[in-house]
Design a protein around this motif. Structure first.
Motif, PDB file in Angstrom:
ATOM      1  N   UNK A   1       0.818  -1.219   0.000  1.00 60.88           N
ATOM      2  CA  UNK A   1       0.000   0.000   0.000  1.00 60.88           C
ATOM      3  C   UNK A   1       0.851   1.267   0.000  1.00 60.88           C
ATOM      4  N   UNK A   2       1.851   1.433   0.893  1.00 60.60           N
ATOM      5  CA  UNK A   2       2.651   2.690   0.860  1.00 60.60           C
ATOM      6  C   UNK A   2       3.387   2.885  -0.453  1.00 60.60           C
ATOM      7  N   UNK A   3       3.932   1.797  -0.996  1.00 55.28           N
ATOM      8  CA  UNK A   3       4.703   1.919  -2.233  1.00 55.28           C
ATOM      9  C   UNK A   3       3.789   2.318  -3.392  1.00 55.28           C
ATOM     10  N   UNK A   4       2.628   1.657  -3.488  1.00 54.36           N
ATOM     11  CA  UNK A   4       1.721   1.967  -4.591  1.00 54.36           C
ATOM     12  C   UNK A   4       1.162   3.379  -4.490  1.00 54.36           C
ATOM     13  N   UNK A   5       0.905   3.839  -3.283  1.00 50.60           N
ATOM     14  CA  UNK A   5       0.411   5.212  -3.124  1.00 50.60           C
ATOM     15  C   UNK A   5       1.456   6.208  -3.610  1.00 50.60           C
ATOM     16  N   UNK A   6       2.735   5.966  -3.270  1.00 48.55           N
ATOM     17  CA  UNK A   6       3.791   6.867  -3.738  1.00 48.55           C
ATOM     18  C   UNK A   6       3.926   6.811  -5.259  1.00 48.55           C
ATOM     19  N   UNK A   7       3.851   5.605  -5.826  1.00 48.70           N
ATOM     20  CA  UNK A   7       3.977   5.464  -7.280  1.00 48.70           C
ATOM     21  C   UNK A   7       2.831   6.164  -7.998  1.00 48.70           C
TER      22      UNK A   7
ATOM     23  N   UNK B   1       0.964   8.559  -6.859  1.00 48.22           N
ATOM     24  CA  UNK B   1       1.061  10.011  -6.663  1.00 48.22           C
ATOM     25  C   UNK B   1       2.063  10.623  -7.620  1.00 48.22           C
ATOM     26  N   UNK B   2       3.207   9.965  -7.784  1.00 52.21           N
ATOM     27  CA  UNK B   2       4.209  10.461  -8.733  1.00 52.21           C
ATOM     28  C   UNK B   2       3.647  10.436 -10.156  1.00 52.21           C
ATOM     29  N   UNK B   3       2.957   9.352 -10.523  1.00 52.80           N
ATOM     30  CA  UNK B   3       2.386   9.269 -11.864  1.00 52.80           C
ATOM     31  C   UNK B   3       1.325  10.337 -12.090  1.00 52.80           C
ATOM     32  N   UNK B   4       0.609  10.705 -11.029  1.00 52.42           N
ATOM     33  CA  UNK B   4      -0.403  11.753 -11.151  1.00 52.42           C
ATOM     34  C   UNK B   4       0.246  13.100 -11.453  1.00 52.42           C
ATOM     35  N   UNK B   5       1.341  13.404 -10.776  1.00 52.88           N
ATOM     36  CA  UNK B   5       1.992  14.696 -10.990  1.00 52.88           C
ATOM     37  C   UNK B   5       2.858  14.720 -12.247  1.00 52.88           C
TER      38      UNK B   5
ATOM     39  N   UNK C   1       3.501  17.019 -17.176  1.00 54.48           N
ATOM     40  CA  UNK C   1       4.822  17.025 -17.797  1.00 54.48           C
ATOM     41  C   UNK C   1       4.840  16.145 -19.038  1.00 54.48           C
ATOM     42  N   UNK C   2       4.180  14.978 -18.945  1.00 53.31           N
ATOM     43  CA  UNK C   2       4.120  14.085 -20.103  1.00 53.31           C
ATOM     44  C   UNK C   2       3.338  14.717 -21.250  1.00 53.31           C
ATOM     45  N   UNK C   3       2.261  15.443 -20.918  1.00 54.48           N
ATOM     46  CA  UNK C   3       1.489  16.118 -21.960  1.00 54.48           C
ATOM     47  C   UNK C   3       2.355  17.135 -22.716  1.00 54.48           C
TER      48      UNK C   3
END
Length: 227
Positions: A139-145, A147-151, A155-157
């Motif tokens: 759970x902690x690792x996936x939440x961090x991943x 969150x990073x993918x959300x932000x 930038x990707x756009x």
């Protein structure tokens, strides 16, 4: 010949006026304003047909609440297509090759979709950060991943649009330079490179339209997740 191939991506100035300002405002005067006449001309009819078809395809997966974005997304689509295509003309400047401009468009729209989700559906918006059925240890690792993918999304756009247009312009510049160098030496190779240049220009026209559509499509998908 430009001493540096990347000089074409620097914003030129004329009499102290940055030409990027003219490039950003010029597309709006190319489109005719609909009148109150009963019969429209062919250009206005074609323009209305394209906008209607694009809006229908774009808003098809969205619920009625997302239809409020129709005018904004359609206008941004026409604006990006115009900038991308006008930049292929000789002695012009393409504003969408600048990462600052693309991020300036991507970040506010992405942030608006996130704020709408946090305001209207905070539980569902936060649920995207943690897939259902995740083991407790992950759970902690996936939440961090997540969150990073959300932000990273804005930038990707911006990077996607900038990189595709920059790569295409560089290829056209390189092949055009090769054609100019080979023309006095051998007509056969110069004709071959000129043919490749023509085909690459057609491909770049398609890329200019497709990348504008992909930009708006991804924004609509982000909106779909938050409404």
């Amino acid at each position: 010949m430009a001493p540096n191939f990347f000089d074409q991506f620097s914003s030129p100035t004329h009499f102290g006026v940055p030409l990027i300002m003219i490039a950003l405002t010029f597309p709006w005067i190319l489109y005719p304003t609909p009148s109150n006449r009963w019969l429209e001309n062919r250009l206005v009819t074609l323009q209305n047909w394209f906008i209607n078809r694009f809006t229908q395809q774009l808003l098809l997966p969205l619920n009625p609440e997302g239809h409020k974005w129709a005018l904004m997304l359609s206008s941004l689509m026409i604006f990006l297509i115009s900038l991308n295509l006008l930049g292929l003309l000789p002695y012009t400047f393409t504003p969408t090759t600048q990462l600052s401009l693309n991020l300036g468009l991507a970040v506010p729209f992405w942030l608006a979709t996130v704020l709408i989700g946090m305001r209207n559906r905070p539980t569902a918006a936060l649920a995207h950060l943690l897939p259902e059925g995740t083991p407790p240890l992950l759970i902690p690792i996936l939440i961090m991943i997540e969150t990073v993918s959300l932000f990273i999304r804005p930038l990707a756009l911006g990077v996607r649009l900038t990189a595709n247009l920059t790569a295409g312009h560089l290829l056209i510049q390189l092949i055009a330079t090769a054609t100019a160098v080979l023309l006095p030496m051998t007509v056969t190779l110069a004709t071959l490179t000129m043919t490749v240049l023509f085909l690459l220009t057609l491909l770049e026209i398609a890329v200019a339209m497709i990348q504008a559509f992909v930009f708006i499509l991804l924004l609509s998908l982000y909106l779909q997740e938050n409404i």
